[in-house]
Design a protein around this motif. Structure first.
Motif, mmCIF file in Angstrom:
data_model
loop_
_atom_site.group_PDB
_atom_site.id
_atom_site.type_symbol
_atom_site.label_atom_id
_atom_site.label_comp_id
_atom_site.label_asym_id
_atom_site.label_seq_id
_atom_site.Cartn_x
_atom_site.Cartn_y
_atom_site.Cartn_z
ATOM 1 N N PHE A 172 -0.336 -8.095 -0.617
ATOM 2 C CA PHE A 172 -1.742 -8.442 -0.443
ATOM 3 C C PHE A 172 -2.088 -9.528 -1.461
ATOM 4 N N VAL A 208 -8.937 -11.238 0.058
ATOM 5 C CA VAL A 208 -7.588 -10.656 0.094
ATOM 6 C C VAL A 208 -7.027 -10.744 1.514
ATOM 7 N N GLU A 253 -3.448 -9.943 3.983
ATOM 8 C CA GLU A 253 -2.223 -9.142 4.105
ATOM 9 C C GLU A 253 -1.096 -10.009 4.658
ATOM 10 N N HIS A 313 -4.586 -1.600 -1.020
ATOM 11 C CA HIS A 313 -3.741 -2.793 -1.031
ATOM 12 C C HIS A 313 -2.346 -2.418 -1.527
ATOM 13 N N SER A 353 0.890 -2.890 -1.705
ATOM 14 C CA SER A 353 2.018 -3.807 -1.501
ATOM 15 C C SER A 353 3.330 -3.056 -1.704
#
Length: 575
Positions: free
Chosen positions: A409, A482, A484, A563, A565
């Protein structure tokens, strides 16, 4: 051998290409091995690529035994082995506009691919041919095998692409949408340097005494009109769907002949992904994949590497019942530290027993952890190495073999960002574990790339371990928002002993291992002598493609919470 220099092959438009033909003595019909490309058939391996020849001779002298090596040519089979000893006809064709063949030179173009098909059909009906043509060769001579095999020439019987990209856009020119400068350096070094028309200004074939890029000597103005502007083509075509790339990308599903795809774990900038991806996608019912290590050319010339190819071609071109058709579909040289390998045969790729394992990024601790942590973030400048995340030391030996992927992210202070992912390994003493790569001596485990504005996914073609980006439009970022990103990391293989750690670097520029010491090895001189950093000649430094005002902003990587990741690894359980 019976050698025929500069044999004429007439194309459908009347242009005549030139080929050197090596035939067994005594007449008769024989299977044919063909290469077709722009590197000048008359340029000897020893002269044109002295650095590679000397390394091969120094580290694998057995590869040079059994031959005078007078007829060795870069990335093509040695006819003294394949013709004199093993009974194949070897045909080397200078492609249109290169070497001894006149015409307009346009690499990987539809015209060049059609010429290749014409050459295959021509060879299939010669008096010395048994009607079966096989294709072999490294790099360029592998990439165009995928192209021409998709046209289904009648006399094509089998192909063995050795370390060759199968998707020019994704595998070679624009990694994740980001332009590499490799081809811009490669073009004058290996192609225009042997363009037809150099004639007396070029090199001489020591076997014939003739110019390798002649016979005619054209003016520089005439030669400029006879060659495509490859740097302009690459810079000007930004999407995989642009006509330039679309017409140079084969439909792998149309390939029906037997395929033996041979790739290199160390080919992490050009020749790796194409071999594994094509193996999965070709329509052939008879297909095999072999993955090895060492340099880009080594296993093509070693006795063991040649013997593998010989069994494949003997079965499909000579009809020998040598058991090849009963071989498992996949042969892997599983990599261990210190350039050691364990050969293992498997039934499929990726391996069916793979345990797909997530390691979540934690920006607060710079760690790769088993479960998502709390919300955290870390900033890095666009043109920087970024931030690295580490696993804890391994408690037991762990094997990672297969495709890799990541979800991150990202927010950017500008409308775009280039994200570079580097999968790395570290010894207990903290020193990074580096490997012999295809084109340089110190590479990490794997790379992944994505231009954030190319983040759109094709849901129908994407897999959890291989996100598929159509690269058909630009979707600018909203600064500060933000986004993705799903990023493919090219396949790898490593068995890490206890105490070793894995790491993932998320940055905005090419990986740099920063070797200690006052001197850093240089790339081969024909590629401009750029510093070897683990990417070698596969770097992304074309200023026109990465303007600083867009790509040298501030990127923020978000981890944990909503988020989360993560890095997705192919863990292979112990037997």
């Amino acid at each position: 051998m019976v050698i025929e220099w500069d044999a004429p092959i007439t194309m459908d438009d009347g242009l005549v290409l030139r080929a050197d033909i090596y035939r067994p003595v005594g007449g008769g019909e024989h299977p044919v091995l063909m290469t077709h490309g722009p590197y000048a058939k008359g340029l000897s391996f020893q002269e044109g690529f002295a650095f590679a020849w000397m390394q091969l001779a120094r580290e694998h002298p057995e590869a040079l035994e059994g031959s005078s090596n007078k007829y060795q040519s870069w990335e093509t089979p040695d006819p003294e082995i394949w013709t004199r000893d093993w009974g194949y006809v070897c045909v080397r064709v200078d492609s249109r506009g290169a070497g001894r063949s006149p015409g307009y030179l346009d690499c990987f173009s539809p015209r060049e691919t059609l010429d290749f098909k014409n050459c295959i059909e021509w060879a299939g009906v010669r008096p010395w041919s048994n009607g079966k043509v096989g294709l072999t060769g490294i790099s360029y001579y592998a990439m165009n095998q995928w192209q021409v095999a998709a046209l289904r020439p009648k006399h094509l019987a089998a192909i063995c692409p050795f370390e060759g990209a199968s998707d020019l856009y994704r595998d070679g020119v624009r990694h994740g949408g980001i332009l590499t400068s490799f081809w811009i350096r490669w073009y004058p070094a290996q192609v225009s340097s042997v363009q037809h028309g150099l004639g007396a200004r070029g090199r001489i074939n020591h076997n014939t005494g003739e110019p390798i890029a002649g016979p005619e000597t054209l003016s520089p103005e005439e030669m400029a009109r006879n060659i495509a502007d490859l740097p302009g083509q690459h810079l000007g075509n930004r999407f995989a769907t642009d006509a330039y790339f679309a017409e140079r990308t084969p439909r792998l599903e149309d390939i029906e002949v037997p395929v033996f795809s041979r790739g290199n774990w160390g080919g992490i900038g050009l020749h790796l992904h194409g071999n594994t991806e094509a193996f999965l996608r070709v329509g052939s019912r008879q297909k095999w994949l072999e993955m090895h290590g060492d340099t880009h050319w080594t296993e093509y010339y070693t006795p063991g590497g040649r013997a593998l190819m010989r069994r494949f071609f003997d079965h499909f071109l000579k009809g020998e019942d040598n058991g090849w058709d009963r071989e498992p579909a996949v042969q892997l040289s599983v990599r261990l530290p210190n350039e050691k390998f364990l050969t293992r045969k498997e039934g499929e790729w990726p391996l069916a027993r793979t345990q797909w394992t997530r390691h979540y990024l934690d920006a607060a601790s710079s760690a790769l952890v088993a479960e998502p942590g709390s919300d955290a973030s870390v900033e890095f400048r666009g043109f920087s190495q970024g931030h690295t995340f580490y696993t804890p030391p391994m408690l037991k030996a762990s094997e990672i073999t297969g495709p890799v992927a990541a979800k991150v992210f990202i927010a950017s202070s500008t409308r775009d960002a280039d994200i570079f992912l580097s999968l790395r390994a570290y010894a207990p003493n903290g020193r990074e574990l580096l490997f012999q790569g295809a084109s340089e001596p110190n590479v990490p485990l794997a790379f992944g790339w994505l231009r954030a504005s190319h983040r759109k996914l094709d849901a129908a073609r994407s897999l959890p371990y291989r996100p598929w980006h159509p690269h058909d439009e630009e979707q600018p970022l909203v600064p500060g928002e933000v986004h993705e990103l799903d990023i493919e990391i090219w396949p790898t293989s490593i068995v890490l002993p206890p105490g070793f750690r894995l790491a993932l670097t998320v940055g905005g520029e090419d990986y740099d291992h920063q070797l200690p010491g006052p001197l850093v090895p240089k790339a081969p001189p024909q590629y401009g002598g750029i510093r070897q950093t683990g990417c070698s000649i596969h770097v992304h430094d074309v200023s026109g493609d990465r303007p600083p005002e867009v790509f040298d902003g501030t990127a923020t990587l978000y981890t944990g919470g909503k988020h989360a990741s993560f890095l997705l690894l192919p863990v292979i359980p112990a037997a």
